[in-house]
Scaffold this motif. Structure first.
Motif, short mmCIF file in Angstrom:
data_model
loop_
_atom_site.label_atom_id
_atom_site.label_comp_id
_atom_site.label_asym_id
_atom_site.label_seq_id
_atom_site.Cartn_x
_atom_site.Cartn_y
_atom_site.Cartn_z
N ILE A 1 -1.86 3.71 -5.96
CA ILE A 1 -2.03 3.77 -4.73
C ILE A 1 -1.95 2.40 -3.82
N GLN B 1 -2.68 8.15 -10.08
CA GLN B 1 -1.73 7.91 -9.22
C GLN B 1 -1.71 6.26 -8.77
N TYR C 1 0.92 -1.13 0.06
CA TYR C 1 0.08 0.13 0.01
C TYR C 1 0.80 1.29 -0.10
N ILE C 2 0.62 2.15 -0.90
CA ILE C 2 1.47 3.32 -0.96
C ILE C 2 0.64 4.58 -0.53
N LYS C 3 -0.58 4.84 -1.16
CA LYS C 3 -1.27 6.09 -0.72
C LYS C 3 -2.69 5.63 -0.18
N ASN D 1 -5.77 5.71 -8.50
CA ASN D 1 -6.68 6.58 -8.01
C ASN D 1 -7.46 7.55 -9.12
#
Length: 216
Positions: free
Chosen positions: A204, A202, A167-169, A198
Motif C-alpha cells: 500500500i 498487497q 502511497y499506492i493504496k 495490508n
C-alpha cells in the motif's frame, strides 16, 4: 522552582562593566525593561505550569470518568487500544510512547529483512475511514529507522536525515506490516528501503530513508 534572578543593582553594574551604557545610554533602559518583562513572563509561565502539574492527576481522573460515562462504543474501543499500548510500555514492550501508540511488534523476518507489524483500529484512521497517511509514514520511519539502529555499532544510534514515501493504496484491514532492508551503509549514514503491506499482502506504500549515525 523559580530562577533566582539577580537584583537590578547587579544588572546595572554588569551593564556598566560591559561598557554598554557608554556606547548608548538607551541600552540601559532597554536592558532593564527586557529584564523585568522576562521576570513577569517567566513567573506567569511557572505558576501556570505548576498549577497544571498539581491538578493533572485529579483532572485526568475526573475527565476520564466523565468521558467514559458518555462514551460511544467506538470511543471506548479507541481508549482501550491506547491504554493497552501504555500498559505495554510500562512493561517494557515498547521503547517509546510512539511505539505504544502504534503497538509495534518487531522482529527479523530473515537475515536481511527487518519487520514491524501494527494492529489497526479507529484511532489510527482519517475521516475517510482508512489509515491516516501520517500513521503509514510513522510505521515506515519506525521500521527503516529500527533497522538502522539494529545494525549500528555498540554505543551508536541513528536519526532520520531524510525520508521519501509513495502511497499506492488505502490502508485498511486488521493490520499493517512493514518490511525494510539496507540499501547502503557507511561510517556516518545508513540508507534503507521499506514496503508496507495490508492483510492481503498487497503493497500500500513504499519508501526510502537516510539515517545519520550518532554517538549515544
Amino acid at each position: 522552582m523559580l530562577i533566582d534572578f539577580p537584583p537590578p543593582a547587579k544588572l546595572v553594574a554588569f551593564i556598566i562593566r560591559m561598557r554598554l551604557v557608554f556606547v548608548h545610554p538607551d541600552y540601559t533602559f532597554f536592558a532593564l525593561f527586557g529584564y523585568y518583562v522576562t521576570i513577569i513572563l517567566f513567573k506567569q509561565y511557572t505558576q501556570e505550569r505548576n498549577y497544571f502539574m498539581i491538578m493533572s492527576k485529579n483532572e485526568l481522573q475526573e475527565r476520564y470518568a466523565a468521558f467514559i460515562e458518555d462514551a460511544t462504543e467506538e470511543e471506548q474501543n479507541v481508549m482501550e487500544e491506547m491504554i493497552r499500548g501504555w500498559e505495554g510500555k510500562r512493561k517494557g514492550q515498547y521503547y517509546s510512547f510512539v511505539g505504544s501508540w502504534l503497538q509495534t511488534n518487531r522482529n527479523w523476518k530473515d537475515d536481511e529483512t527487518y519487520e514491524v507489524t501494527i494492529p489497526l483500529h479507529k484511532g489510527l484512521e482519517n475521516p475517510l475511514s482508512m489509515v491516516h497517511g501520517g500513521v503509514t509514514a510513522t510505521l515506515l520511519d519506525s521500521t527503516m529507522g529500527g533497522l538502522a539502529n539494529e545494525i549500528t555499532p555498540e554505543g551508536k544510534g541513528s536519526v532520520t536525515l531524510e525520508m521519501k514515501i509513495n502511497y499506492i493504496k488505502p490502508g485498511k484491514g486488521e493490520t499493517l506490516r512493514c518490511e525494510s532492508k539496507v540499501i547502503s551503509k557507511s561510517k556516518s549514514m545508513i540508507v534503507t528501503e521499506g514496503k508496507v503491506y495490508n492483510d492481503d499482502n498487497q503493497v500500500i506504500a513504499f519508501g526510502s530513508g537516510t539515517f545519520y549515525i550518532i554517538n549515544l
